[in-house]
Design a protein around this motif. Structure first.
Motif, mmCIF file in Angstrom:
data_model
loop_
_atom_site.group_PDB
_atom_site.id
_atom_site.type_symbol
_atom_site.label_atom_id
_atom_site.label_comp_id
_atom_site.label_asym_id
_atom_site.label_seq_id
_atom_site.Cartn_x
_atom_site.Cartn_y
_atom_site.Cartn_z
ATOM 1 N N LYS A 1 3.857 -15.173 13.622
ATOM 2 C CA LYS A 1 2.880 -14.356 14.350
ATOM 3 C C LYS A 1 2.940 -12.906 13.869
ATOM 4 N N GLU A 2 4.142 -12.364 13.817
ATOM 5 C CA GLU A 2 4.264 -10.954 13.429
ATOM 6 C C GLU A 2 3.799 -10.735 11.992
ATOM 7 N N LEU A 3 4.198 -11.651 11.102
ATOM 8 C CA LEU A 3 3.837 -11.438 9.695
ATOM 9 C C LEU A 3 2.332 -11.597 9.472
ATOM 10 N N GLU B 1 0.012 -11.182 11.688
ATOM 11 C CA GLU B 1 -0.669 -10.042 12.310
ATOM 12 C C GLU B 1 -0.598 -8.816 11.394
ATOM 13 N N ASN B 2 0.522 -8.639 10.729
ATOM 14 C CA ASN B 2 0.613 -7.530 9.780
ATOM 15 C C ASN B 2 -0.388 -7.704 8.649
ATOM 16 N N SER B 3 -0.527 -8.944 8.180
ATOM 17 C CA SER B 3 -1.485 -9.200 7.091
ATOM 18 C C SER B 3 -2.900 -8.910 7.557
ATOM 19 N N SER C 1 2.469 2.510 10.508
ATOM 20 C CA SER C 1 1.369 3.311 9.975
ATOM 21 C C SER C 1 0.189 3.269 10.932
ATOM 22 N N LYS C 2 0.384 2.642 12.109
ATOM 23 C CA LYS C 2 -0.768 2.341 12.953
ATOM 24 C C LYS C 2 -0.910 3.251 14.166
ATOM 25 N N LEU C 3 0.061 4.093 14.358
ATOM 26 C CA LEU C 3 0.083 4.894 15.570
ATOM 27 C C LEU C 3 0.729 6.214 15.205
HETATM 28 MG MG MG Z 1 3.430 -5.623 12.933
#
Ligand code: MG
Ligand code: ADP
Length: 586
Positions: free
Chosen positions: A29-31, A33-35, A79-81
């Motif tokens: 899920k985490e990977l 979502e990062n993609s 890098s998102k916040l």
């Molecule tokens: Mg992430």
């Protein structure tokens, strides 16, 4: 008494990781979502031994520069916040900067990444949370993360893992959800070197549903869409005559995030209330799009739950959107989709099987790798179930009896007629109520008026709609606070437990009306709900004269093929089909 001391970072890291990564599927899920956050168009996932031995996610997204890649492994590096109130404007799946460091704390990790604007990227080898090796890497642009020996250093967690097959099933389940949320992304999933899911980029959701759930579902599911200021609900919902034994195929997404939300699930259940046989569940794909500041996604470690600011509004919107989609007249022609699907490689050839009338969907095996194509059901292979120009009238047919106290069986010239007693009566009542529009419905005064206690918001709704309720035959009177007195009910509902009927009716209507200011719509909804609640139930034994009465009422109807929710009232099993089943010559 032991003295307080601060934990060493590796232990703190493992503890923190435990919240985010509970099983191999959490890593995926985490990977993934990062993609997705990296803008990938193609994501491939490889699973070895249920993900316990190895998991690899490869994408063609924006990649990372060699100088920033090591940062991605630090806790709270993202890098998102940038600042506090960015939390109110989140449009990415990730934002906490916890996933990569969490995975690195409890597994061996290899990260290969290159940004398309650099010729050379980098490859990082990480173990025990620390970078062991960094080398240049000149692979394709994008990112590839390989996670091996998950939980190798947390034996306690390892013990909680289920069988590899079960873990793999979890991963697939999750990827199906993600794939449904992102139809425009190409997903490729391999387990033990075998392709288990292949979903090329699709133009729309229905195509994706065809790939993931099978074309049969894609064809029958009804589109739902409701747009309100700052809120959009859309998706696809199975019609009431298609259902499964498990609620597993209800996909909920909020701002494209896969969630398991009690509120949404509740609205969904309510929308199908009374439409499905007991113990059966619809297949629904529900997407809620809402302004980021109206929803808090930061309430669950794995971001699987969300909290809405105005949950009543969301509930009503979802309920409304689904109900509207299930109403007759909404149904697009099946043929259209059928043609559009011919080219799909996943298309299982469906032959018309006359026996299908009585074929139900088998329960889904647990841990399935790929969802078996939906067996043909009545609605998909029907051989003209509503013959036009039938000369007979319902009331004139010989009645054979009642099946399971739910269906009335009658002998028609063409074969066996099976009537759904609830659906039929519901249609009868609905027509009765609809005819009263503009004038008052026949009512029956209660000998002893009853009081009903309502939610304050529901009581306010009653006050606003006294006239409408009155026209429908419901005489209510506010009685101070949130109590109302029921003085009369529609004559055809007089046999019912009035207190329960009124309370249930208003509880269902009040939240809806907020989003449906138009009186006609509210009136229609009121009629629908009264018909549904007032109708003979499935499982209710009927006396022959009651059956006879219902059948003669059916003869009076203009529309006697479907109930107001769109379910068929009756089906005909033709003599030809019966002969075929018994292998009798024509
Ligand atoms: Mg992430
Ligand atoms: P978050 O997603 O919450 O920001 P992560 O730990 O998952 O935290 O990732 C940290 C950072 O690493 C991300 O913010 C992103 O900049 C970068 N990153 C992670 N995975 C990828 C990827 N597949 N492609 C590009 N950048 C990535």
């Amino acid at each position: 008494m032991k003295r307080i001391s601060i934990l060493p970072p590796e232990i703190a890291g493992k503890i923190a990781a435990g919240e985010v990564i509970t099983r191999p599927a959490s890593v995926v899920k985490e990977l993934v979502e990062n993609s997705l956050d990296a803008g990938a168009r193609t994501i491939s996932v490889e699973v070895v031994d249920g993900g316990c031995r190895r998991l690899r996610v490869t994408d063609d997204g924006c990649g990372m520069w060699p100088e920033e890649a090591p940062l991605s492994l630090l806790r709270h590096a993202t890098s998102k916040l940038r600042q506090d109130d960015d939390l109110l404007r989140l449009t990415t799946m990730g934002f906490r900067g916890e996933a990569l460091p969490s995975i690195a704390a409890i597994a061996r990790l290899e990260l290969c990444t290159r940004s398309p604007d650099r010729e050379v990227g980098c490859r990082l080898l990480v173990a025990g949370g620390a970078i062991q090796e960094q080398t240049p890497w000149a692979g394709p642009a994008g990112t590839q993360v390989t996670v091996s020996d998950l939980f190798y250093n947390t034996p306690a967690r390892r013990k909680f893992l289920r069988s590899q097959a079960a873990e793999q099933a979890h991963i697939l389940e999750l990827l199906r959800h993600l794939a449904l949320g992102y139809p425009e992304v190409h997903f490729l999933v391999q387990a033990q070197g075998r392709t288990v899911l292949q979903a090329p980029a699709h133009r729309d959701l229905r195509e994706r549903v065809g790939t993931i759930l099978g074309v049969e579902w894609a064809e029958v599911m009804q589109p739902l869409e409701l747009a309100l200021p700052g809120l959009m609900v859309r998706g696809l919902a199975s019609p009431p005559d298609h259902h499964l034994a498990s609620p597993r195929y209800q996909f909920l997404l909020v701002n494209r995030r896969v969630v398991s939300d009690r509120l949404l699930a509740g609205a969904l259940r309510q929308a199908y209330q009374g439409l499905l046989p007991k113990g059966r569940h619809p297949v629904v794909l529900l997407e809620v799009e809402i302004a980021p500041d109206q929803v808090d996604v930061n309430v669950h470690p794995a971001k699987a739950e969300v909290r809405f600011k105005d949950s009543g509004r969301i509930y009503a919107a979802v309920l409304n959107a689904i109900r509207q989609a299930l109403e007759p007249g909404q149904r697009p022609g099946r043929q259209e989709f059928a043609r559009a699907w011919v080219a799909s490689p996943a298309l299982p050839a469906q032959e018309a099987r006359p026996t299908a009338l009585f074929t139900d969907l088998p329960p889904l095996p647990s841990g399935v790798e790929t969802l078996p194509p939906m067996p043909a059901t009545a609605a998909t292979t029907e051989v003209n179930p509503f013959p036009t120009g039938s000369a007979w009238r319902f009331a004139e047919l010989p009645i054979l009896g009642q099946l399971q106290e739910t269906y009335i069986l009658a002998q028609a010239p063409e074969g066996l007629l099976i009537i759904d007693q609830h659906a039929a009566h519901e249609r009868v009542l609905f027509e009765k109520f609809s005819q009263t529009t503009g004038q008052s419905a026949p009512r029956q005064a209660l000998l002893f008026p009853i009081t009903v206690e309502l939610e304050p918001q529901a009581a306010a709704w009653v006050e606003e709609h006294l006239n409408l309720l009155h026209q429908a035959g419901l005489e209510l009177e506010p009685f101070g606070g949130s109590t109302v007195v029921v003085r009369a009910v529609p004559a055809c509902l007089a046999q019912q437990d009035c207190a329960t009927l009124v309370a249930g009716l208003i509880a269902e209507l009040a939240p809806l009306a907020k989003e449906q200011p138009e009186e006609d719509l509210v009136r229609r909804r009121l009629h629908l709900t009264m018909a549904c609640r007032g109708a003979i139930k499935a499982g209710q034994p009927l006396r022959p004269e009651e059956i006879q009465h219902l059948l003669s009422q059916l003869d009076e109807l203009a529309v006697s093929s479907h109930c107001p929710h769109g379910r068929p009232l009756w089906r005909l099993l033709t003599l030809a089909e019966i002969r075929h089943n018994f292998r009798r010559p024509k």
